[in-house]
Design an enzyme around this catalytic site. Structure first.
Site, short mmCIF file in Angstrom:
data_model
loop_
_atom_site.label_atom_id
_atom_site.label_comp_id
_atom_site.label_asym_id
_atom_site.label_seq_id
_atom_site.Cartn_x
_atom_site.Cartn_y
_atom_site.Cartn_z
N HIS A 73 0.82 -1.21 0.00
CA HIS A 73 0.00 0.00 0.00
C HIS A 73 0.86 1.27 0.00
CE1 HIS A 73 0.20 -0.26 4.56
NE2 HIS A 73 0.23 1.07 4.44
N ASP A 95 1.22 -7.75 2.20
CA ASP A 95 1.31 -6.31 1.97
C ASP A 95 2.77 -5.88 1.82
OD1 ASP A 95 0.87 -3.61 1.82
OD2 ASP A 95 -0.39 -3.48 3.60
N SER A 103 4.01 2.25 8.37
CA SER A 103 3.74 1.28 7.31
C SER A 103 5.02 1.01 6.53
CB SER A 103 2.67 1.81 6.36
OG SER A 103 1.42 1.85 6.98
#
Length: 714
Positions: free
Chosen positions: A84, A220, A649
């Site tokens: 992402h 991810d 992230s």
């Protein structure tokens, strides 16, 4: 006893620190954290984590494109981050014919790697404390504006002194609400190329349904490579550039994780508000966040109608939709968690006790009015907060809410310029126009704009809305569809062709009468407007909040405090740690998930839970290679109790030996209040197991050459 009770209650303002709570500066880990970390399983020295003179872990950690974290994992500049985090670049490089977002991409060699337009990584060089220097320029009699100016002037000097003639980017940042200041030195590399990404069905498996949820089964991750000139220095993109040789890169462990294993995370957490007063929490829960959630959901629903009809539209809006969806669920989770845990009430009690301390004779002159001023600020800005979030939702989801204003200012300057001036402006204007219209889809933009204007015009009832929007709403019974359709029909901003026609025959009067330009100007003017009353409220609040934090630390001198996150490099440490047993997870203990659980969620052709045929075939054969756990299962995700937030992230999860064991990508919705208060029982970080990452690259993608350039520890 009263002093002890006061100390414990006041400490609720920021939470007394446990070993697994806190986002710590690397320069202080020897003094504040290293002993705790060793007791938990760290085998590195503090110098091996942060050193100015020698390579250390900090040299392997980069800020990825300003909003995420990534890590160097090979001697040839290979960098790993979340799917992402790479989403924008992957979508930009994709077309309906070569849809890397949908199908995945794996470069066979360096020449096959793909260069997005704008992508950079930022290496952290060093930091230092300049609190005494800056605070010496300030005095209590300054207004907030005078104080800010003095800070900016001294910060500019510090930044210039340390940038070595422009070689480095230097940033002076405030901490503890302006009670301390540090400068940070960075080096930016702008030639960053896509190396590999799994298909979206792996990288985003679970979609919005599983977002912020556990158990999780998401791959991810995405991979890029950093390039430099022949001397290893930053350089603009060139085919002559070579892979960067980083000062340090992380070895990759295949040993797997067990519950209670030591785990630390280094990264760039974006923002926390652990010092936020009770009034701010109450304002968010009751006024700001509900408006954010409602406006975001409306924008998503309108976008999705058109995205589902066209692969090109879906690619064009994929990143924007994903960002809106992520925070839509985040904010709803914040509302639920903060309400459930009665966080505002706990902080209000702490503030009442602080107020008693603040109004003792020795403290009253400095701190006596702090709580009163803060509470007054929130009581007078609640309705504004609701209004601002509806307006921000409009601006965030509608391309035509802001673009006509920003482009229009450039067009006005162009129209007023002489021939030579226009010739000088034209290249930049054309570049801006090309970028602005490259992904806009008019039917979608009309629907989003009309719907958001209707929501903003009818729901922001407690605070005066933008005047033109109010006028249009009154004349059209708050149905903005006809107005928007008519505005697009008449506006020069409706299409790239119309804007280019204006460039050929510029006319200021036409621009100033343009309906979309007038609407956009109205919205942006309202967004930026501040009355004298609001300016005073802001200034009084800023000073009082700074004094609140100063007073809390003065009243609790023996507590180890960490500053709120603000996109500067931090370290958090803890352990691999379960949540209570969950029947939705097939794993024997609820700190990891398996491919068996992933396949159990599989729904053919489902937007969120589809899986590639090849992955299912490999699973059926149990072809896990060297990446299976010693117990036989194929691991996917695992949990730690690290203290992270947005911006983390892509952060590496590192074991006690400094080896990469996973990749942080999410938190659990039960602890969504974590940006405000750390919950030692519920707070978890959701990570991709590095063994699953390597399995996808090697077995699924047949890209073992990428694995081979890493240093694998078995």
């Amino acid at each position: 006893m009263k002093k002890l009770i006061l100390f414990l209650t006041m400490s609720l303002m920021v939470m007394p620190v446990r070993a697994d709570e806190g986002m710590w500066f690397l320069m202080f880990i020897e003094r504040l954290n290293h002993r705790d970390m060793q007791k938990m399983g760290l085998q590195l020295t503090s110098e091996e984590i942060y050193s100015i003179n020698n390579h250390s872990l900090k040299d392997a950690i980069v800020q990825f494109n300003g909003g995420c974290t990534a890590e160097m994992i090979s001697k040839d500049g290979l960098v790993l981050t979340n799917h992402h985090c790479g989403y924008d670049a992957i979508a930009e490089l994709s077309t309906p014919e070569a849809n890397w977002l949908k199908n995945g991409f794996w470069a066979a060699n360096h020449k096959a790697e793909l260069k997005p337009k704008d992508l950079y990584v930022r290496f952290f060089v060093r930091m230092d404390d300049v609190s005494k220097r800056i605070l010496a320029k300030l005095n209590p009699n300054m207004t907030e504006a005078e104080r800010e100016k003095a800070v900016q002037q001294e910060s500019a000097l510090i930044e210039k002194e340390n940038n070595e003639g422009g070689k480095y980017t230097v940033s002076v940042r405030p901490f503890f609400q302006g009670n301390e200041y540090y400068y940070f030195v960075y080096q930016d590399f702008k030639d960053v190329r896509l190396v590999g990404t799994p298909p979206e069905s792996i990288g985003k498996f679970g979609g919005d349904t599983d977002n912020w949820e556990w158990p999780r089964h998401t791959g991810d991750f995405s991979m890029f490579r950093v390039y430099a000139d022949a001397n290893g220095n930053p350089a603009e993109y060139s085919t002559n550039n070579v892979p960067l040789k980083p000062k340090h890169y992380l070895p990759v462990s295949l040993k797997g994780v067990q519950e209670n294993d030591f785990a630390m995370i280094l990264g760039y957490p974006g923002r926390t508000n652990r010092w936020m007063p009770s009034g701010g929490i109450e304002q968010n829960v009751k006024f700001a966040y509900p408006a954010w959630v409602e406006a975001s959901k409306l924008g998503m629903d309108k976008m999705k109608v058109h995205m589902d009809k066209s692969d090109q539209v879906r690619l064009n809006y994929a990143s924007q939709y994903a960002q809106v969806a992520n925070y839509w669920k985040n904010r709803q989770g914040m509302i639920d968690a903060l309400t459930k845990h009665k966080t505002a009430a706990a902080k209000a009690k702490a503030e009442a006790d602080f107020n008693k301390w603040a109004n003792k004779p020795a403290n009253k002159a400095k701190y006596g009015n702090v709580i009163t001023t803060i509470n007054n600020y929130y009581s007078k800005t609640n309705e504004k907060a609701r209004h601002d979030n509806y307006l921000t939702g409009l601006l965030r989801t509608s391309g035509y809410a802001a673009m006509p204003y920003s482009l229009g200012r450039g067009l006005e300057a162009y129209a007023n310029a002489n021939e030579a001036g226009r010739a000088e402006m034209l290249p930049d204007l054309k570049a801006y126009i090309d970028e602005a219209y490259a992904t806009l889809y008019e039917p979608l933009e009309k629907d989003v704009l009309a719907a958001q204007l209707g929501l903003y015009g009818t729901k922001s009832t407690g605070y005066e809305i933008a005047p033109l929007v109010a006028k249009i709403g009154k004349e059209n019974n708050n149905n903005f569809t006809a107005y928007v359709n008519d505005a697009f029909a008449k506006s020069l901003f409706a299409s790239k062709a119309k804007v280019e026609a204006f460039l050929a025959k510029p006319d200021v009067n036409t621009l100033k009468a343009d309906p979309l330009y007038l609407l956009s100007s109205d919205l942006l003017t309202k967004y930026r407007a501040k009355s004298e009353e609001q300016q005073k409220l802001d200034a009084d609040y800023s000073k009082s909040f700074r004094l609140l934090v100063d007073g809390m630390r003065e009243a609790n001198p023996n507590v180890k405090y960490y500053p709120d996150a603000n996109s500067t490099l931090r370290l958090t440490y803890g352990k691999v740690r379960s949540l209570p047993a969950d029947k939705r997870n097939d794993a024997k203990k609820n700190y990891y998930t398996t491919m068996q659980g992933e396949v159990a969620k599989y729904k053919p052709n489902d937007e969120e839970f589809d899986l590639p045929k090849r992955l299912l075939e490999l699973y059926e054969k149990k072809d896990f290679g060297q990446y299976a756990d010693k117990a036989g299962y194929m691991p996917v995700n695992f949990l730690t109790d690290n203290d992270i937030t947005g911006g983390n992230s892509g952060s590496p999860v590192i074991n006690g030996k400094g080896e990469l064991i996973g990749l942080a990508f999410d938190g659990n919705i039960e602890a969504m209040a974590g940006d405000v208060i750390f919950d030692k029982d519920l707070q978890r970080t959701i990570n991709v197991d590095i063994r699953y990452v390597l399995w996808i690259i090697d077995k699924y993608a047949n890209a073992k050459h990428i694995v081979d350039e890493m240093t694998i520890v078995k």
